[in-house]
Design a protein around this motif. Sequence first.
Motif, mmCIF file in Angstrom:
data_model
loop_
_atom_site.group_PDB
_atom_site.id
_atom_site.type_symbol
_atom_site.label_atom_id
_atom_site.label_comp_id
_atom_site.label_asym_id
_atom_site.label_seq_id
_atom_site.Cartn_x
_atom_site.Cartn_y
_atom_site.Cartn_z
ATOM 1 N N GLY A 1 0.805 -1.233 0.129
ATOM 2 C CA GLY A 1 -0.121 0.114 0.022
ATOM 3 C C GLY A 1 0.707 1.207 0.058
ATOM 4 O O GLY A 1 0.343 2.162 -0.663
ATOM 5 N N LYS A 2 1.993 1.216 0.750
ATOM 6 C CA LYS A 2 2.966 2.376 0.657
ATOM 7 C C LYS A 2 3.564 2.653 -0.593
ATOM 8 O O LYS A 2 3.795 3.660 -0.960
ATOM 9 C CB LYS A 2 3.849 2.189 1.908
ATOM 10 N N ILE A 3 3.862 1.380 -1.168
ATOM 11 C CA ILE A 3 4.519 1.805 -2.600
ATOM 12 C C ILE A 3 3.787 2.257 -3.627
ATOM 13 O O ILE A 3 3.670 3.137 -4.466
ATOM 14 C CB ILE A 3 4.932 0.086 -3.120
ATOM 15 N N GLY A 4 2.257 1.844 -3.555
ATOM 16 C CA GLY A 4 1.321 2.586 -4.112
ATOM 17 C C GLY A 4 1.110 2.340 -5.732
ATOM 18 O O GLY A 4 1.009 0.996 -5.793
ATOM 19 N N LYS A 5 0.741 3.104 -6.522
ATOM 20 C CA LYS A 5 0.488 2.631 -7.984
ATOM 21 C C LYS A 5 1.458 1.991 -8.604
ATOM 22 O O LYS A 5 1.150 1.079 -9.373
ATOM 23 C CB LYS A 5 0.405 3.974 -9.082
ATOM 24 N N ASP A 6 2.777 1.774 -8.419
ATOM 25 C CA ASP A 6 3.829 1.060 -8.983
ATOM 26 C C ASP A 6 3.370 -0.696 -8.549
ATOM 27 O O ASP A 6 3.932 -1.505 -9.209
ATOM 28 C CB ASP A 6 5.038 1.362 -8.630
ATOM 29 N N ALA A 7 2.526 -0.793 -7.560
ATOM 30 C CA ALA A 7 2.290 -2.157 -7.076
ATOM 31 C C ALA A 7 1.162 -2.575 -7.705
ATOM 32 O O ALA A 7 0.701 -3.912 -7.689
ATOM 33 C CB ALA A 7 2.380 -2.101 -5.432
ATOM 34 N N ILE A 8 0.177 -1.755 -8.539
ATOM 35 C CA ILE A 8 -1.090 -2.173 -8.673
ATOM 36 C C ILE A 8 -1.084 -3.415 -9.704
ATOM 37 O O ILE A 8 -1.889 -4.250 -9.801
ATOM 38 C CB ILE A 8 -1.719 -0.942 -9.227
#
Length: 208
Positions: free
Chosen positions: A155-162
């Motif tokens: 969740g902290k990494i954000g969009k790159d993890a999607i």
Amino acid sequence: SKAAILTVLAMLGAVSLSVLTNTTTLAQAESDSKTIYPCIANNIRLYILLAKDGYSSAFNKLVACNSKAIPYLVQALESKDENIRIISTAALGEIDSNAAALPYLTKSLKDNSKEVRIIAAHALGNIGKDAVPALITALKNENDDVRNSAVDALGKIGKDAIPALITALKYGNFYVIRGAADALGQIGIKEKDRVGQLSKIFLDKNEN
């Protein structure tokens, strides 16, 4: 972050320091918390020991040594002392050169200690998108706290993890699917439109 450092140190509790130096030296090193001593081998090893004993200023000095500390932290990951491994894992995730720590933090996800695995997942969240594959794997961990730490890191990494999280929804086991969904929920607060779009693509594929 300072909050993360204090959280890790709080986990350690009261631990007896190994008798590698005398108490006068320890007190002197801790009393001058604003002084950064040269980042040479003996000082770095002392910072690790002091941080293991709960001294937050020693942890800060250790992190300030940056890449110079990495070889000693990596060596400390092999210690039989669980608290040494915890503090070393946390420091690897906090230093500016933490991308270089990726393989070692990934290995720490398999540590026998639950606490080390939790801290490793948290630390991987500081690295960013390169840590996503390791964190997806951590969603399979048998321990709830480790999985939750991986979810928070993703969740902290954000969009790159999607993209990886969307894939995990399709191919993961129950724990991975649940963890990926939770992480997407966290990311959705900031990336609501994109998550919704990718989730729709996933659902459409399942229906066909």
